[in-house]
Design an enzyme around this catalytic site. Structure first.
Site, short mmCIF file in Angstrom:
data_model
loop_
_atom_site.label_atom_id
_atom_site.label_comp_id
_atom_site.label_asym_id
_atom_site.label_seq_id
_atom_site.Cartn_x
_atom_site.Cartn_y
_atom_site.Cartn_z
N LYS A 91 0.83 -1.20 0.00
CA LYS A 91 0.00 0.00 0.00
C LYS A 91 0.87 1.25 0.00
O LYS A 91 1.81 1.37 0.78
CB LYS A 91 -0.93 -0.01 1.21
CG LYS A 91 -1.89 -1.19 1.23
CD LYS A 91 -2.78 -1.18 2.44
CE LYS A 91 -2.03 -1.31 3.73
NZ LYS A 91 -2.91 -1.53 4.90
N THR A 114 -8.30 9.87 8.56
CA THR A 114 -7.77 8.68 7.89
C THR A 114 -7.61 7.50 8.85
O THR A 114 -6.99 6.51 8.50
CB THR A 114 -6.41 9.00 7.24
OG1 THR A 114 -5.51 9.50 8.25
CG2 THR A 114 -6.55 10.04 6.14
N GLY A 171 -8.07 4.20 10.47
CA GLY A 171 -8.69 2.95 10.05
C GLY A 171 -8.64 2.69 8.56
O GLY A 171 -9.35 1.81 8.05
N THR A 172 -7.78 3.41 7.85
CA THR A 172 -7.71 3.24 6.39
C THR A 172 -7.30 1.82 6.02
O THR A 172 -7.88 1.20 5.12
CB THR A 172 -6.71 4.25 5.79
OG1 THR A 172 -7.15 5.57 6.08
CG2 THR A 172 -6.61 4.08 4.28
#
Length: 276
Positions: free
Chosen positions: A180, A213, A215-216
């Site tokens: 990611k 943001t 808990g992305t």
């Protein structure tokens, strides 16, 4: 009298920690899974005390509680896909690994190790067991750049770094790895899907400036798990999961929930429960 017709629904099991502020962990997973038309079931792995400002402490649960939760859920609501987030104890890992040996479904794992506020969320002996016993049973591993850096013992900060460690990431044992790119220092964020014997697939999104943001990573991994439960192939599930997460961030920019890093807007376009 007309016969009543019953339907199956796609079931996603979230194995994760608790978040009282409902931005991350099991709560974020449940909101994501439900918003995408799937049905969420849960196994709680640990009890972090946290809010939007960060993790204050973590309380372990007796391993027997973890084990009995898993047995109870699976015998009643067998999941199409399992999403694994926070694991806190080596005994839980050993039991989960034994269960996954015979599990008939896809497994997505977000390797939650250290919170964004710097609090350790996985004991060291637990991490060793996860790498040895869980990673080889995972269909998709979804580390962010600090997590893959920690796992490999290398600094991964740029897209070129992601490309150079792609093979090493697969050597961790999972069938596929989604690196990611949310921590990249650029206006375009690139996430890289690495699979055995397949070309690398890169997904790009524009950076959104927002404090909301929290808990992305939980959201993205549970979104991918949901799309897999809905029948999508891995590449499509990753692409749709990234789009969903990006929109959940974009529609949360103006929210004021908490004094720190607020949650995403998981319910920006909720779907009805899918019948299959």
């Amino acid at each position: 009298m007309k016969e009543k017709t019953s339907f199956r629904v796609p079931i996603v099991l979230s194995i994760a920690g608790f978040d009282g502020s409902a931005g991350a962990g099991i709560q974020a997973d449940n909101k994501t899974i439900g918003s995408l038309g799937c049905y969420a079931v849960n196994v709680l792995s640990a009890l972090p005390i946290q809010n939007s400002l960060g993790v204050k402490s973590v309380f372990a649960l007796p391993s027997a509680i973890f084990q009995q939760q898993l047995i109870s859920i699976v015998e009643d609501c067998y999941p199409d896909v399992i999403k694994i987030g926070m694991l806190y104890q080596a005994d839980d890992v050993a039991f989960l690994a034994e269960f996954l040996q015979d599990y008939q479904g896809k497994v997505v794992m977000d390797p939650v190790m250290i919170s964004s506020s710097g609090h350790r969320l996985m004991e060291e002996d637990c991490l060793m067991r996860v790498k040895q016993d869980i990673f080889p049973l995972v269909d998709l591993l979804t580390p962010n750049l600090p997590e893959i850096s920690y796992l490999l013992g290398e600094t991964v900060k740029e897209l070129a770094d992601m490309e150079s460690i792609s093979s090493a990431a697969l050597d961790l044992g999972a069938k596929a790895v989604l690196l990611k790119g949310g921590h990249l220092d650029s206006d375009v964020l690139s996430s890289m899907l690495v699979q055995k014997d397949k070309d690398v697939k890169i997904f790009e999104t524009e950076r959104i400036e927002s404090r909301n943001t929290h808990g992305t990573g939980c959201t993205l991994s549970s979104a991918i798990a949901s799309y897999l439960a809905l029948g999508e192939d891995l590449e499509t599930a990753c692409e749709k999961g990234i789009v969903y997460t990006h929109r959940a961030i974009a529609t949360a920019v103006d929210l004021e929930i908490g004094k720190g890093n607020g949650p995403l807007n998981h319910a920006f376009d909720p779907k009805k429960l899918i019948k299959i």
